[in-house]
Each structure stands twice: as structure tokens, then as C-alpha cells.
Scaffold this motif. Sequence first.
Motif, short mmCIF file in Angstrom:
data_model
loop_
_atom_site.label_atom_id
_atom_site.label_comp_id
_atom_site.label_asym_id
_atom_site.label_seq_id
_atom_site.Cartn_x
_atom_site.Cartn_y
_atom_site.Cartn_z
N LYS A 19 30.65 21.44 -54.63
CA LYS A 19 30.42 20.45 -55.48
C LYS A 19 29.01 19.84 -55.38
O LYS A 19 28.43 19.70 -54.46
N THR A 22 27.56 15.71 -53.26
CA THR A 22 28.50 15.41 -51.87
C THR A 22 27.57 14.85 -50.75
O THR A 22 28.18 14.41 -49.82
N THR A 26 21.31 15.11 -47.98
CA THR A 26 21.28 13.96 -46.99
C THR A 26 21.41 14.49 -45.64
O THR A 26 20.98 14.25 -44.72
N PRO A 129 24.51 22.69 -55.35
CA PRO A 129 25.81 22.95 -55.49
C PRO A 129 26.53 24.24 -55.79
O PRO A 129 26.07 25.11 -56.33
N MET A 182 30.88 10.15 -47.38
CA MET A 182 31.23 9.15 -48.17
C MET A 182 32.74 8.80 -47.85
O MET A 182 33.73 8.30 -48.79
N ILE A 217 31.07 10.73 -42.46
CA ILE A 217 29.92 9.86 -42.46
C ILE A 217 30.37 8.66 -43.55
O ILE A 217 30.77 9.10 -44.63
N ASP A 220 26.58 4.35 -46.96
CA ASP A 220 25.77 3.47 -46.41
C ASP A 220 24.74 3.07 -47.23
O ASP A 220 23.82 4.00 -47.62
N ARG A 224 21.11 5.31 -48.43
CA ARG A 224 20.83 5.66 -49.73
C ARG A 224 19.21 5.17 -50.04
O ARG A 224 18.75 5.74 -50.82
N ALA A 227 16.76 7.50 -48.57
CA ALA A 227 16.72 8.52 -49.28
C ALA A 227 15.93 8.43 -50.74
O ALA A 227 15.10 9.23 -51.09
N1 LIG Z 1 26.91 8.56 -46.69
C1 LIG Z 1 26.10 8.17 -47.76
N2 LIG Z 1 25.94 7.03 -48.03
C2 LIG Z 1 25.16 6.32 -49.11
N3 LIG Z 1 24.51 7.25 -49.87
C3 LIG Z 1 24.72 8.56 -49.75
C4 LIG Z 1 25.56 9.15 -48.69
N4 LIG Z 1 25.37 10.47 -48.73
C5 LIG Z 1 24.57 10.69 -50.09
N5 LIG Z 1 24.32 9.75 -50.62
C6 LIG Z 1 23.31 9.73 -51.67
O1 LIG Z 1 24.21 10.21 -52.91
C7 LIG Z 1 23.00 10.96 -53.58
C8 LIG Z 1 23.48 12.41 -53.60
O2 LIG Z 1 23.43 12.96 -52.21
P1 LIG Z 1 22.45 14.36 -51.97
O3 LIG Z 1 21.45 14.38 -53.03
O4 LIG Z 1 22.28 14.31 -50.54
O5 LIG Z 1 23.94 15.26 -52.30
P2 LIG Z 1 23.74 16.87 -52.67
O6 LIG Z 1 25.03 17.23 -52.16
O7 LIG Z 1 22.62 17.43 -51.92
O8 LIG Z 1 23.67 16.85 -54.17
P3 LIG Z 1 23.31 18.26 -54.99
O9 LIG Z 1 24.60 18.92 -55.29
O10 LIG Z 1 22.80 17.74 -56.55
O11 LIG Z 1 22.30 18.95 -54.28
C9 LIG Z 1 21.65 10.72 -53.00
O12 LIG Z 1 21.36 9.59 -53.78
C10 LIG Z 1 21.96 10.13 -51.53
O13 LIG Z 1 20.96 9.21 -51.33
#
Ligand SMILES: Nc1ncnc2c1ncn2[C@@H]1O[C@H](COP(=O)(O)OP(=O)(O)OP(=O)(O)O)[C@@H](O)[C@H]1O
Length: 257
Positions: A19, A22, A26, A129, A182, A217, A220, A224, A227
Motif C-alpha cells: 500500500k 505506509t 521513511t 507502493p 504508525m 514504530i 511521531d 514527520r 521528513a
Molecule cells: N512513524 C511516523 N510518524 C509520523 N509520520 C510518519 C511516520 N512514518 C511516515 N510518516 C509520514 O507519513 C508520510 C508517508 O510516509 P512515506 O513517504 O515514508 O510513505 P511511503 O510508504 O514511502 O509512501 P509511498 O507509498 O507514497 O511511497 C510522510 O509524510 C512521512 O513523513
Amino acid sequence: MNKIELKNVGKRIAVVSGKGGTGKSTFSTLLALSLAAKGERVGLLDIDVHGPNIPLMLGIEGKNMGVDSNKRLLPVKAEPNLKVVSTSFMLKKDQALIWRGPLKSNLIKQAVEQTDWGSLDFLIVDNPPGTGDETITLTQLIDLNGAIIVGTPQTASVYDVRKAVNMMKTVNVQVLGLVENMSYCICPHCKEKIDLFGKGRIKQLAKEEKVPFLGEIPIDIKLREMADKGGIKLNNLNPKIKKTINDIIKNIGNKSF
Ligand SMILES: Nc1ncnc2c1ncn2[C@@H]1O[C@H](COP(=O)(O)OP(=O)(O)OP(=O)(O)O)[C@@H](O)[C@H]1O
Ligand SMILES: [Mg+2]
């Protein structure tokens, strides 16, 4: 598609999920930074052609890869031990891709085949994803040592993590384990733990699928913010998250893969 021989590149780990959003990018960033901080030589390859986010998360957006005298691409150095290649370095900023499968595969092939990584202990590959073209291309191009699957605890994500587990099994890539991102959040006012999206669902799935569970995890805000601002720094990372990532590194370090 012939496999590309990656000389002097140690363990190759794909970070995937069924998905979007997720936390793959990060997590890939945290894993790569933490391995590099331990003195490992790390490469981070971002093959998300439609939404390459790794440069933003490391604060190296807009940088360019170099080219050596043999016309091989040179990764961008994010840290002394951390080299990064992202499809975003190969595309114009804000360029929306309407490319179909074969073109995406070619871009990824170029990023893998034409890069001079030097010697690496780990290559972490952040996937887009789903279980689509990019991830299939990757498994056809590189001999991966394993995959880490990142999911969140909502039902829709749990379904898709199961799909990702099955895909990895189908292509004979060892699932090193599942990470629940999350998992919960701590109320900044009363400090109560809130299971925003459900509780323990990815751990349960790991049990059902007979694959390791690597850790939780929490949500947090600081992570965020870092990032989004461009530049996740381990120094400013919530100690709980730091420990989880270090435990994951220990856990996978104990495996033969
Ligand atoms: N544990 C966390 N706490 C707070 N924010 C988070 C956490 N993990 C991810 N995020 C935030 O959620 C958003 C999505 O995270 P991320 O881009 O890493 O997901 P992804 O799975 O790589 O997305 P995609 O599928 O689009 O590639 C980002 O804004 C990131 O900063
Ligand atoms: Mg991503």
C-alpha cells in the motif's frame, strides 16, 4: 531480463509494502542512516518513479549525480557512508510521469546498471507502493537477499501487506520480516498511548504468514516534521524509534541471508 552483476555490493534489501503511504521511504531512510552511523557502507536506491521522496527526506533534493570517466553514474553522498541514487535525480522536478511499464523498467535498469556504487556492505532499495512494474523489474534485475515489508495496522493495509508477502514468496525473495509503522501515538497532553489504527495487526499477520515480526514504530510528529523539512537526522530522532531500528539491524544481522 538478465540479472545485473553488482560487484562488491553486499546485502541487497528491498523495502516494500502493498500500500501507499505506509512509511517505506521513511523506514528506508532511517535504516540506511542507522546502518551508515554504525560504520557500514550503505547505498540507498530509490526506484519510486512516480513519487521519489528519498532526496527530500535526506535533504539532498535538487542535487545531481556525477559521471565518471567511464560514463558511469556516481551516487550523491548524503553522509560520509551513505550514497544515494534516486530516479528523481534523473527526472525534471515536478515532471509527472505518464510512462508505461517498459519505460519505467528502463529507467530503473539504467539506475541500477549504470551506477558505480564502489564497495557497499548494504544496498537498501526503497520501492513504490504496490506489487507492480517497478518491484517486479527490481526482482528481475538484482539478486535480492531479502525484503522488509512495512505496513500500518488498518485492515486495508494489512490485506496489502499479505499480498506483498505472497509476492516475495512467489519471486523467491526471503521475507526478512514485517515492520508495523504508525502503530500508535502518545498523546502530547496526557501521555496516554492511543492505538489510532488498530492494535498488533501486523504482528498477528506475521504469525499467520510465518514470517518474522521486526518491530513497531509509533507515529511521531518530529519524525514527520524532519521528513517534510528535508533532512531526517538521527540525533533528533525519538529514542524509542532509534532503538527499534537498531533492534531491527541486530535482528537481520543475526540471520543468514
Ligand atoms: N512513524 C511516523 N510518524 C509520523 N509520520 C510518519 C511516520 N512514518 C511516515 N510518516 C509520514 O507519513 C508520510 C508517508 O510516509 P512515506 O513517504 O515514508 O510513505 P511511503 O510508504 O514511502 O509512501 P509511498 O507509498 O507514497 O511511497 C510522510 O509524510 C512521512 O513523513
Ligand atoms: Mg515512498
